[in-house]
Design a protein around this motif. Structure first.
Motif, PDB file in Angstrom:
ATOM      1  N   ILE A 273       0.630  -1.144   0.387  1.00 28.15           N
ATOM      2  CA  ILE A 273       0.256   0.232   0.428  1.00 28.15           C
ATOM      3  C   ILE A 273       0.976   1.280  -0.150  1.00 28.15           C
ATOM      4  CG2 ILE A 273      -1.577   1.091   1.184  1.00 28.15           C
ATOM      5  CD1 ILE A 273      -2.478  -1.256   0.043  1.00 28.15           C
ATOM      6  N   ILE A 274       1.141   2.001  -1.166  1.00 27.54           N
ATOM      7  CA  ILE A 274       1.435   3.200  -0.721  1.00 27.54           C
ATOM      8  C   ILE A 274       0.490   4.577  -1.137  1.00 27.54           C
ATOM      9  CG2 ILE A 274       3.161   4.823  -2.922  1.00 27.54           C
ATOM     10  CD1 ILE A 274       3.267   2.283  -4.276  1.00 27.54           C
ATOM     11  N   CYS A 275       0.873   5.319   0.282  1.00 30.19           N
ATOM     12  CA  CYS A 275       0.011   6.966   0.363  1.00 30.19           C
ATOM     13  C   CYS A 275       0.450   7.922   0.002  1.00 30.19           C
ATOM     14  CB  CYS A 275       0.080   7.076   2.046  1.00 30.19           C
ATOM     15  SG  CYS A 275      -1.765   7.540   2.000  1.00 30.19           S
ATOM     16  N   VAL A 276      -0.179   7.835  -1.137  1.00 29.06           N
ATOM     17  CA  VAL A 276      -0.353   9.035  -2.120  1.00 29.06           C
ATOM     18  C   VAL A 276      -0.329  11.108  -1.748  1.00 29.06           C
ATOM     19  CG1 VAL A 276       0.465   8.208  -4.380  1.00 29.06           C
ATOM     20  CG2 VAL A 276      -1.835   8.473  -3.716  1.00 29.06           C
ATOM     21  N   SER A 277      -1.523  10.488  -1.000  1.00 24.76           N
ATOM     22  CA  SER A 277      -2.171  11.900  -0.580  1.00 24.76           C
ATOM     23  C   SER A 277      -3.558  11.276   0.569  1.00 24.76           C
ATOM     24  CB  SER A 277      -2.929  12.865  -1.684  1.00 24.76           C
ATOM     25  OG  SER A 277      -3.836  12.098  -1.849  1.00 24.76           O
ATOM     26  N   GLY A 278      -3.520  12.004   1.212  1.00 28.12           N
ATOM     27  CA  GLY A 278      -4.433  12.139   2.537  1.00 28.12           C
ATOM     28  C   GLY A 278      -4.092  11.720   3.532  1.00 28.12           C
ATOM     29  N   GLU A 279      -4.529  10.423   4.616  1.00 24.16           N
ATOM     30  CA  GLU A 279      -4.336   9.632   5.687  1.00 24.16           C
ATOM     31  C   GLU A 279      -5.587   8.778   5.751  1.00 24.16           C
ATOM     32  OE1 GLU A 279      -3.870  11.634   9.523  1.00 24.16           O
ATOM     33  OE2 GLU A 279      -4.526  13.735   8.339  1.00 24.16           O
ATOM     34  N   GLY A 280      -4.523   7.839   6.575  1.00 20.60           N
ATOM     35  CA  GLY A 280      -5.831   7.086   6.951  1.00 20.60           C
ATOM     36  C   GLY A 280      -6.266   5.533   7.564  1.00 20.60           C
ATOM     37  N   SER A 281      -6.548   4.738   8.174  1.00 19.05           N
ATOM     38  CA  SER A 281      -5.955   3.522   9.108  1.00 19.05           C
ATOM     39  C   SER A 281      -6.459   2.421   8.412  1.00 19.05           C
ATOM     40  CB  SER A 281      -6.834   3.658  10.139  1.00 19.05           C
ATOM     41  OG  SER A 281      -8.375   3.339  10.545  1.00 19.05           O
ATOM     42  N   PHE A 282      -5.547   1.258   8.293  1.00 25.07           N
ATOM     43  CA  PHE A 282      -6.030   0.057   8.192  1.00 25.07           C
ATOM     44  C   PHE A 282      -5.938  -0.542   9.041  1.00 25.07           C
ATOM     45  CE2 PHE A 282      -4.357   2.569   4.831  1.00 25.07           C
ATOM     46  CZ  PHE A 282      -4.607   1.836   3.320  1.00 25.07           C
ATOM     47  N   THR A 283      -7.167  -1.486   9.176  1.00 25.97           N
ATOM     48  CA  THR A 283      -7.425  -2.861  10.077  1.00 25.97           C
ATOM     49  C   THR A 283      -7.179  -4.408   9.119  1.00 25.97           C
ATOM     50  OG1 THR A 283      -7.959  -1.227  11.891  1.00 25.97           O
ATOM     51  CG2 THR A 283      -8.767  -3.000  12.182  1.00 25.97           C
ATOM     52  N   ASP A 284      -6.513  -4.952  10.076  1.00 26.26           N
ATOM     53  CA  ASP A 284      -6.575  -6.314   8.919  1.00 26.26           C
ATOM     54  C   ASP A 284      -7.440  -7.249   9.954  1.00 26.26           C
ATOM     55  OD1 ASP A 284      -4.603  -7.971  11.482  1.00 26.26           O
ATOM     56  OD2 ASP A 284      -3.435  -6.999  10.331  1.00 26.26           O
ATOM     57  N   PRO A 301       1.586  -8.799   4.470  1.00 24.92           N
ATOM     58  CA  PRO A 301       1.876 -10.096   4.198  1.00 24.92           C
ATOM     59  C   PRO A 301       0.797 -11.115   3.762  1.00 24.92           C
ATOM     60  CG  PRO A 301       1.515 -10.224   6.982  1.00 24.92           C
ATOM     61  CD  PRO A 301       1.324  -8.382   6.559  1.00 24.92           C
ATOM     62  N   ALA A 302       0.663 -12.407   2.885  1.00 25.03           N
ATOM     63  CA  ALA A 302       0.054 -12.414   2.186  1.00 25.03           C
ATOM     64  C   ALA A 302      -1.001 -13.474   3.336  1.00 25.03           C
ATOM     65  CB  ALA A 302       0.782 -14.109   1.857  1.00 25.03           C
ATOM     66  N   THR A 303      -0.164 -13.876   4.348  1.00 22.69           N
ATOM     67  CA  THR A 303      -1.020 -14.077   5.295  1.00 22.69           C
ATOM     68  C   THR A 303      -2.785 -13.174   5.905  1.00 22.69           C
ATOM     69  OG1 THR A 303      -0.245 -13.886   7.430  1.00 22.69           O
ATOM     70  CG2 THR A 303       0.159 -15.860   6.197  1.00 22.69           C
ATOM     71  N   THR A 304      -2.510 -12.772   5.441  1.00 26.79           N
ATOM     72  CA  THR A 304      -3.683 -11.023   5.700  1.00 26.79           C
ATOM     73  C   THR A 304      -4.740 -11.023   4.689  1.00 26.79           C
ATOM     74  OG1 THR A 304      -2.311  -9.582   6.516  1.00 26.79           O
ATOM     75  CG2 THR A 304      -4.073  -9.009   5.409  1.00 26.79           C
ATOM     76  N   SER A 305      -6.219 -11.830   5.517  1.00 23.91           N
ATOM     77  CA  SER A 305      -7.531 -12.596   4.218  1.00 23.91           C
ATOM     78  C   SER A 305      -8.181 -11.249   4.167  1.00 23.91           C
ATOM     79  CB  SER A 305      -7.820 -13.808   4.935  1.00 23.91           C
ATOM     80  OG  SER A 305      -8.433 -13.325   6.188  1.00 23.91           O
ATOM     81  N   GLU A 306      -7.762  -9.720   4.705  1.00 23.80           N
ATOM     82  CA  GLU A 306      -8.786  -8.807   4.651  1.00 23.80           C
ATOM     83  C   GLU A 306      -8.278  -7.779   5.866  1.00 23.80           C
ATOM     84  OE1 GLU A 306     -13.774  -9.367   5.442  1.00 23.80           O
ATOM     85  OE2 GLU A 306     -12.412  -8.079   7.178  1.00 23.80           O
ATOM     86  N   LEU A 307      -8.699  -6.561   4.707  1.00 24.71           N
ATOM     87  CA  LEU A 307      -8.178  -5.022   5.443  1.00 24.71           C
ATOM     88  C   LEU A 307      -9.631  -4.530   5.339  1.00 24.71           C
ATOM     89  CD1 LEU A 307      -5.109  -3.556   3.817  1.00 24.71           C
ATOM     90  CD2 LEU A 307      -5.236  -4.439   6.596  1.00 24.71           C
ATOM     91  N   LYS A 308      -9.539  -3.420   6.438  1.00 23.95           N
ATOM     92  CA  LYS A 308     -10.634  -2.738   6.344  1.00 23.95           C
ATOM     93  C   LYS A 308     -10.074  -0.848   6.791  1.00 23.95           C
ATOM     94  CE  LYS A 308     -14.362  -5.131   9.321  1.00 23.95           C
ATOM     95  NZ  LYS A 308     -15.057  -5.131  10.249  1.00 23.95           N
ATOM     96  N   VAL A 309     -10.564  -0.476   5.442  1.00 19.25           N
ATOM     97  CA  VAL A 309      -9.957   1.038   4.857  1.00 19.25           C
ATOM     98  C   VAL A 309     -10.562   2.255   5.949  1.00 19.25           C
ATOM     99  CG1 VAL A 309      -8.624   2.825   3.801  1.00 19.25           C
ATOM    100  CG2 VAL A 309      -8.674   0.617   3.575  1.00 19.25           C
ATOM    101  N   ASN A 310     -10.590   2.774   6.858  1.00 21.84           N
ATOM    102  CA  ASN A 310     -11.109   4.280   7.371  1.00 21.84           C
ATOM    103  C   ASN A 310     -10.246   6.000   6.549  1.00 21.84           C
ATOM    104  OD1 ASN A 310     -13.575   3.868   8.893  1.00 21.84           O
ATOM    105  ND2 ASN A 310     -12.619   1.859   9.134  1.00 21.84           N
ATOM    106  N   GLY A 311     -10.697   6.797   6.519  1.00 28.11           N
ATOM    107  CA  GLY A 311     -10.034   7.939   6.344  1.00 28.11           C
ATOM    108  C   GLY A 311     -10.141   8.741   4.976  1.00 28.11           C
ATOM    109  N   THR A 312      -9.828   9.483   4.836  1.00 21.91           N
ATOM    110  CA  THR A 312     -10.572  10.470   3.567  1.00 21.91           C
ATOM    111  C   THR A 312      -8.390  10.475   3.045  1.00 21.91           C
ATOM    112  OG1 THR A 312     -11.395  11.941   4.406  1.00 21.91           O
ATOM    113  CG2 THR A 312     -10.201  11.839   2.399  1.00 21.91           C
ATOM    114  N   ILE A 313      -8.363   8.922   2.030  1.00 18.51           N
ATOM    115  CA  ILE A 313      -7.053   8.826   1.755  1.00 18.51           C
ATOM    116  C   ILE A 313      -7.065   8.452  -0.371  1.00 18.51           C
ATOM    117  CG2 ILE A 313      -7.794   6.400   2.301  1.00 18.51           C
ATOM    118  CD1 ILE A 313      -4.593   6.079   3.004  1.00 18.51           C
ATOM    119  N   LYS A 314      -6.049   8.451  -0.189  1.00 21.59           N
ATOM    120  CA  LYS A 314      -5.612   7.894  -1.501  1.00 21.59           C
ATOM    121  C   LYS A 314      -4.315   7.081  -2.026  1.00 21.59           C
ATOM    122  CE  LYS A 314      -5.360   9.317  -6.454  1.00 21.59           C
ATOM    123  NZ  LYS A 314      -5.483  10.704  -8.109  1.00 21.59           N
TER     124      LYS A 314
END
Length: 320
Positions: A273-284, A301-314
């Motif tokens: 994940i490369i954040c190019v603008s804004g900010e947010g949180s990622f919860t696995d 990591p490849a073992t992660t099955s899900e990410l929940k994203v919150n924020g105003t982020i690109k």
């Protein structure tokens, strides 16, 4: 296992600018920073994890320990203990050299581990920013060498104005150059092999011309001509938009203003994940929360099955 963050590897260059340090919120007096290597498995330039249980270790050390749990079964089988992608931010205050990269076959022929296919995603660049990508007229290898010798090679290369959100895919063999004013995220195979074709008669800090690789490049260049080398896509809010899908990486851009869940349950790969603008949180799916803002890069990591994203982020999402 939570996503990994890294210490940036800052590279001072003769063409580097002043955007990277503030963009990444760094406390540094470095000048002419042309590149920040965000995630690198390149020998002698390996990224170091900045926090958590693996803090202080290089990406390849962690990879050799976790193997397919970090990168996925197929990626580990193909690349072993070398991380397969290289992520950079590039700030060009001046024009970069005209260059080309070898493909895998040519790299192997020359004793190199791999070639270099890459892509650029433009962030907020200068109004005057331009770049070159691909031949706009048919030339032969002999004509190419003559045009380099008589300083007219740029006449044969397609040139583009650059604005935020522009995307260019650069398969190995495509002649190219980043122009003054460009501020880019670059995604590529793990390789530092570049054949410099032409450098505008520029001298380094010691007054010497930089080394050119005109003859080596001649064998690598794709001499085919295409009508348009820009990657066209329709920007959308709150959904994935695919930019590039090639054998080495797949990249999408997300421009989020509302929560979103990213499903990786069927993906046998790491995710960058490369954040190019804004900010947010990622919860696995294990409840690990990682905060990000513009200029930061994380490895999921490849073992992660899900990410929940919150924020105003690109952000750009990359996997192999």
């Amino acid at each position: 296992m939570k996503p990994l963050k890294f210490r940036p590897l800052l590279k001072q260059t003769i063409w580097g600018g002043s955007k990277i340090i503030p963009f990444k919120h760094l406390d540094s007096e470095m000048e002419q920073v042309g590149e920040s290597w965000e995630l690198s498995g390149v020998k002698d330039n390996e990224s170091i994890i900045s926090e958590g249980e693996f803090a202080g270790k290089t990406i390849n050390q962690v990879l050799s320990q976790l193997k397919e749990k970090l990168v996925g079964e197929e990626n580990y089988r193909e690349h072993g203990d070398t991380f397969p992608l290289l992520i950079k931010f590039i700030d060009a205050r001046q024009q970069l050299s005209i260059q080309v990269h070898p493909n895998d076959d040519m790299a192997h022929k020359r004793g190199l581990e791999r070639g270099k296919t890459e892509m650029w995603y433009a962030m907020e660049s200068e109004p005057c920013a331009k770049l070159r990508s691909g031949l706009k007229e048919k030339i032969t290898p002999e004509q190419y060498q003559a045009m380099v010798a008589n300083d007219t090679i740029c006449d044969a290369i397609a040139e583009y104005d650059v604005k935020e959100g522009d995307c260019f895919f650069l398969p190995a063999g495509r002649i190219h150059s980043i122009g003054a004013g460009c501020f880019l995220a670059e995604i590529q195979q793990t390789s530092d092999t570049t054949y410099r074709i032409y450098d505008f008669k520029r001298k380094d800090k010691d007054g010497n011309y930089r080394q050119l690789h005109t003859e080596q490049a001649a064998e690598c260049i794709d001499y085919n001509v295409e009508e348009d080398y820009r990657t066209h896509y329709e920007p959308k809010k709150n959904e994935a938009v695919t930019l590039v899908s090639c054998p080495y990486f797949c990249t999408s851009v997300y421009d989020l203003t509302e929560p979103m869940t990213l499903d990786y349950s069927e993906l046998d790969s790491f995710v960058i994940i490369i954040c190019v603008s804004g900010e947010g949180s990622f919860t696995d799916n294990e409840g690990n929360e990682t905060n990000m803002r513009a200029g930061e890069t994380i490895l999921v990591p490849a073992t992660t099955s899900e990410l929940k994203v919150n924020g105003t982020i690109k952000f750009l999402e990359v996997f192999a």
